[in-house]
Write a protein that holds these residues in place. Structure first.
Motif, PDB file in Angstrom:
ATOM      1  N   ALA A   1      36.647  27.370  42.968  1.00  0.00           N
ATOM      2  CA  ALA A   1      37.905  27.154  43.692  1.00  0.00           C
ATOM      3  C   ALA A   1      38.765  26.118  42.974  1.00  0.00           C
ATOM      4  N   ALA A   2      38.137  25.047  42.496  1.00  0.00           N
ATOM      5  CA  ALA A   2      38.880  24.012  41.779  1.00  0.00           C
ATOM      6  C   ALA A   2      39.391  24.539  40.440  1.00  0.00           C
TER       7      ALA A   2
ATOM      8  N   ARG B   1      40.103  27.589  39.714  1.00  0.00           N
ATOM      9  CA  ARG B   1      41.200  28.522  39.998  1.00  0.00           C
ATOM     10  C   ARG B   1      42.488  27.765  40.261  1.00  0.00           C
ATOM     11  N   ARG B   2      42.424  26.658  40.979  1.00  0.00           N
ATOM     12  CA  ARG B   2      43.628  25.856  41.241  1.00  0.00           C
ATOM     13  C   ARG B   2      44.225  25.339  39.933  1.00  0.00           C
TER      14      ARG B   2
ATOM     15  N   ASP C   1      45.831  28.261  37.945  1.00  0.00           N
ATOM     16  CA  ASP C   1      47.014  28.766  38.640  1.00  0.00           C
ATOM     17  C   ASP C   1      48.190  27.815  38.472  1.00  0.00           C
ATOM     18  N   GLU C   2      47.913  26.518  38.522  1.00  0.00           N
ATOM     19  CA  GLU C   2      48.979  25.525  38.491  1.00  0.00           C
ATOM     20  C   GLU C   2      49.359  25.088  37.075  1.00  0.00           C
TER      21      GLU C   2
ATOM     22  N   GLU D   1      38.499  16.949  39.321  1.00  0.00           N
ATOM     23  CA  GLU D   1      39.048  17.694  40.461  1.00  0.00           C
ATOM     24  C   GLU D   1      38.052  17.773  41.617  1.00  0.00           C
TER      25      GLU D   1
END
Length: 222
Positions: A24-25, A27-28, A31-32, A46
């Motif tokens: 999840a981290a 992916r963030r 994405d960003e 993170e």
């Protein structure tokens, strides 16, 4: 009687983390900030851990990217109802891959930059290769056909994503727009005729139209 003392906590010991939290981290971050910004050190910060702790869950960045690809494919790739005609199965399967990748632009960058793939997407590759074989190509030529379809799909997404990123970050007139505004009709009559409409025409989504033309060409005479 004295009560047993509570276990002592090791000062500074990082909290336990799960693979799901790591993904999840990661992916963030992609994405960003993009794939290039994903490092084990940044990922550890993170999730509030250490790089060494991450290696208990993932071997290296390459394995992390494969896990991210599989995670995205598992969440977004839905096996469509396939038509009976093999030519149409090829189109439907390729279109499904295109839609999943368009929703996650960084995945195209990863897939085109290295020999990585998502095993969750292999069912779609199977439909494309099998459809081409059923339409009359040899297995070897079907693989070449799949490669052509993949290059077209990935290339279309790379160009479209780069253009969208550029428009989002800079609203100035592009170099191409400057050039097309000053074309010489005597030397380039057709381009000059289309100059005012070039940008909106090339921005249209014609992926499936081009895909069908490509498949028709691959199967010409069969």
């Amino acid at each position: 009687m004295p009560q047993p003392s509570a276990p002592r906590k090791t000062p500074g010991r990082p909290p336990r983390i799960s693979r799901e939290e790591i993904l999840a981290a990661a992916r963030r971050i992609v994405d960003e900030a993009g794939v290039d910004r994903l490092t084990m050190r940044r990922l550890a910060m993170e999730v509030g851990s250490t790089p060494m702790a991450l290696y208990h869950h993932v071997r290296d960045k390459e394995e992390l990217l494969v896990l991210l690809l599989d995670d995205h494919a598992a969440r977004t790739l839905r096996r469509p109802e396939l038509p009976a005609h093999p030519r149409e199965r090829v189109v439907v399967a390729a279109t499904a891959i295109h839609a999943a990748l368009a929703a996650c632009p960084w995945s195209v960058e990863v897939l085109t930059a290295d020999d990585l793939l998502s095993t969750s997407a292999l069912w779609f590759v199977e439909q494309i290769v099998d459809g081409l074989v059923e339409c009359g190509l040899s297995p070897d030529r079907a693989v070449h056909g799949y490669r052509a379809i993949w290059y077209y799909t990935a290339g279309e997404l790379v160009v479209r994503t780069a253009a969208a990123r550029r428009r989002a970050s800079d609203d100035r007139v592009t170099y191409r727009e400057q050039v097309f505004a000053d074309l010489d009709p005597g030397e380039l009559p057709r381009l000059a005729q289309l100059a005012d409409r070039w940008a909106p025409l090339t921005a249209e989504d014609t992926y499936q139209e081009g895909l069908r033309a490509l498949v028709d060409g691959l199967l010409a005479g069969r």
